[in-house]
Design an enzyme around this catalytic site. Structure first.
Site, PDB file in Angstrom:
ATOM      1  N   GLU A 116       1.217  -0.491  -5.116  1.00  0.00           N
ATOM      2  CA  GLU A 116       0.277   0.594  -5.384  1.00  0.00           C
ATOM      3  C   GLU A 116       1.124   1.858  -5.481  1.00  0.00           C
ATOM      4  O   GLU A 116       1.450   2.483  -4.473  1.00  0.00           O
ATOM      5  CB  GLU A 116      -0.765   0.731  -4.276  1.00  0.00           C
TER       6      GLU A 116
ATOM      7  N   ASP B  21       0.819  -1.202   0.000  1.00  0.00           N
ATOM      8  CA  ASP B  21       0.000   0.000   0.000  1.00  0.00           C
ATOM      9  C   ASP B  21       0.861   1.264   0.000  1.00  0.00           C
ATOM     10  O   ASP B  21       1.907   1.323   0.644  1.00  0.00           O
ATOM     11  CB  ASP B  21      -0.897  -0.018   1.243  1.00  0.00           C
TER      12      ASP B  21
END
Length: 726
Positions: A457, A404
């Site tokens: 990401e 993330d």
């Protein structure tokens, strides 16, 4: 030699920095003697672990301090304690030697210990003839660290730990306790100030929020039955496999009647068969590690090594992964090394100093989330995080990590104004410490666990995200294609009459589609915080919204790149997602929603069945435009190729008009069979099409393009001609 009164007082108050120097068995002028703190005892007799009596000890302080000569050298001791009619046994933790050894010290010191999770935290072990729990925690700047729990009345004076000065790790073996015991660390900082009781950074299980204690637990499973699944992915080139990911928040996919959450076993019984039937290849869970705040969705974790207690114990998650593997489904988890919350029981100022985070808020505080930022340049912090990535692959057999907020790690000025960040040594904005950490993590994961993938990401143009670390890249296997998501959703939101002026929002992505190994993400981030659902992002009336969304999914499944779809969007959930309630499954009773579900199911199965649609997802030779410049009609067409596979043509019409005689150029003459048509009545469409096939002659076919629809055709070969036809 009797210790000074000041040392005895510090020992009894739990503030002595080296309790092992005073407690346990020690040599003396007349032989060995033992010293122990036995609260509540009036008398105490030392025994061997086997129960052989050795000597009676003398109480020298009414608070429970005993000492006296014992025969023999250093050995573990048990004490028979008495007070009036009551008697009980205590096995002395301070009579045991250390568990960690010089090899651990060396590997930890140089940051190359890849099995820290076997050493740190709480482990039920056999040690020097006794069974108990070994606790170890890193707190190099603390004056004293004690382990507290229900086994010592949460009293920080009872079990102060041994400091290994070479690496700042405190450890203690406490016999006669086992799994299921809650505990925390009682940490006195370098200034003498007691910190809030700290959960174990390496805890394998935790109490259910709002309680925050760690729990002694065995992670993973003792034995696994998923070798075939793991061996397959270890042998294959993942870039050339079909990967279609169903992104799931496990707390809100479904909810059981009368209870807040399903257990992992209950979830497995429902979710795994659904994913199999829907044709997805992988489940990706939003973070499953322990977190205190439900609305953070797990992205603000306080227990990186602990599957959240919301869904049951650690073995339940392991059984879920095993069950998924046995059904042919991979399991990915979202992993969050970009930041951590500042909850008092967590990592923030763990030993009274900025241990895991930077002290300077310009480096150690994240303005977007009001969280702390790991000090990636600190060797022990890097090792803590790298080991965590390895832990999920090793102990829980997860198939990959989606990392993330990578962009927030790579740039020192991320979300900061002038003067709010510190440049690197070269005066730039790059966070080279984070780069080195990500490279180290990827090298460790791919080196130790072939077949496990990592996905970034990463929303910027940072070069080489998927380039191997040894070639200067970050070393990820895949990267989320945020540009595809932003551009295509913007296009779908436009009125069809205006789409001709924004044709490049679809075509531009092919300029960089093969610069990284991309995953095309329609994730949870697109259906929260007022963004609405994917269905409501589409332009037009309700029929057009459904038709456009079906056509959009068709474009995405035919486009180069692996696929990711957030739960609920496969049946066109109307409401924005909320973690506080389950998905609107009742919508499947309505034909348009059930039609969307069937469409996504059939897209997945076609994507997996036809190698041309996935085997060159990451390579430019697998894609060729057929129609790229028909902006006036808002038509796009391309052909997907793969060696040894029949090519597949993908055709999209993003206007509500039917094009009844559209000239479609295709590279091979002959019959092309329809695979899919999003306008089919079974999906909720108007039923326009080409009767299941088209014929290409002289490089083109006249085709019917249904309204707001995507069709796919696979090359079926040329018809044999007779001599009379020739």
């Amino acid at each position: 030699m009797k210790p000074p009164a000041q040392a005895i007082e510090a020992l009894l108050e739990g503030t002595h920095a080296d309790p092992f120097s005073l407690l346990g068995i020690h040599p003396g002028p007349g032989g060995s003697f033992a010293r122990a703190i036995l609260p509540g005892a009036a008398e105490a007799q030392a025994h061997t672990l086997a129960g052989e009596p050795l000597a009676s000890l003398t109480r020298i302080d009414p608070r429970g301090l005993f000492e006296g000569p014992v025969p023999g050298g250093r050995q573990p001791l048990r004490y028979l304690c008495r007070n009036g009619p009551h008697q009980w046994w205590v096995t002395d933790p301070y009579s045991f030697g250390p568990v960690l050894g010089p090899t651990d010290d060396f590997l930890m010191g140089e940051g190359t210990h890849y099995r820290l999770f076997d050493k740190m935290g709480a482990h039920v072990i056999e040690h020097e003839g006794a069974r108990g729990v070994h606790f170890a925690v890193w707190a190099p700047n603390a004056r004293v660290v004690s382990v507290v729990g229900d086994f010592n009345d949460w009293d920080g004076r009872r079990h102060p730990m041994r400091l290994r000065r070479d690496n700042g790790i405190w450890e203690i073996f406490i016999p006669d306790i086992a799994e299921g015991r809650p505990y925390k660390f009682h940490v006195v900082g370098p200034d003498g100030v007691l910190q809030p009781l700290k959960a174990d950074p390496f805890a394998f299980f935790s109490e259910l929020r709002p309680a925050t204690a760690s729990i002694v637990a065995q992670p993973g499973k003792d034995s696994w039955d998923d070798e075939a699944h793991r061996d397959y992915w270890a042998r294959t080139d993942i870039r050339r496999e079909a990967i279609s990911i169903y992104e799931v928040h496990p707390g809100s996919w479904r909810r059981p009647p009368g209870r807040e959450f399903h257990t992992w076993d209950e979830l497995a019984d429902q979710l795994i068969p659904y994913v199999v039937e829907m044709g997805f290849t992988h489940i990706e869970f939003l973070p499953v590690s322990e977190h205190p705040y439900d609305p953070s969705w797990g992205y603000q974790t306080t227990g990186l090594y602990a599957p959240t207690a919301r869904f049951g114990g650690p073995e339940g998650f392991a059984r879920f992964v095993e069950g998924a593997h046995q059904a042919g489904i991979g399991v990915l988890i979202d992993w969050v090394p970009a930041h951590f919350p500042t909850d008092a029981h967590g990592l923030a100022r763990f030993d009274g100093t900025s241990l895991y985070e930077h002290a300077d808020p310009r480096q150690g505080f994240h303005p977007d989330w009001n969280t702390a930022i790991y000090n990636f340049g600190r060797r022990e912090v890097e090792s803590f995080l790298v080991n965590n990535a390895l832990f999920w692959a090793e102990v829980y057999h997860v198939d990959g990590l989606r990392v993330d907020a990578v962009a927030s790690m790579l740039y020192r000025d991320y979300s900061r104004r002038e003067g709010e960040w510190i440049p690197n040594e070269q005066g730039g904005r790059e966070n080279w410490e984070a780069v080195r950490f990500l490279q180290a993590m990827n090298k460790a994961v791919y080196g130790q666990h072939p077949g496990v993938l990592t996905v970034a990401e990463e929303s910027t143009a940072w070069p080489g995200v998927c380039l191997p670390a040894h070639e200067g890249g970050l070393g990820f296997g895949f990267k989320w294609n945020m540009g595809f998501m932003h551009d295509t959703l913007k296009y779908m939101a436009r009125d069809p009459v205006h789409r001709r002026y924004h044709h490049d929002e679809i075509t531009f992505g092919l300029m960089y589609a093969f610069s990284e190994n991309f995953v095309l993400p329609l994730s949870h981030d697109e259906v929260v915080h007022g963004k609405g659902s994917l269905l409501n992002k589409m332009s037009g009336d309700d029929w057009q919204k459904f038709a456009t969304l079906r056509a959009y999914y068709g474009l995405m499944w035919g486009y180069p790149g692996k696929k990711l779809l957030f739960m609920g969007q496969e049946f066109a959930q109307r409401a924005e997602w909320s973690e506080a309630r389950e998905l609107d499954w009742h919508l499947l009773a309505h034909a348009p929603h059930e039609g969307m579900r069937r469409w996504v199911r059939d897209l997945n199965h076609a994507y997996r069945r036809h190698g041309a649609l996935h085997a060159r997802d990451c390579e430019g030779d697998g894609f060729a435009w057929a129609v790229v410049d028909d902006a006036a009609a808002s038509v796009f067409a391309w052909v997907r190729h793969a060696p040894g596979e029949p090519p597949v043509a993908v055709v999209c019409n993003f206007t509500p008009q039917v094009h009844s005689h559209y000239r479609l150029p295709l590279p091979i003459d002959g019959t092309w069979t329809e695979i899919l048509n999003s306008d089919a009545p079974d999906y909720g469409g108007s039923g326009q099409g080409n009767l299941g096939m088209i014929e290409v002659k002289d490089g083109a076919a006249l085709v019917v393009l249904p309204p707001l629809a995507t069709m796919m055709f696979v090359y079926a070969g040329k018809e044999e001609r007779t001599e009379s036809e020739g």
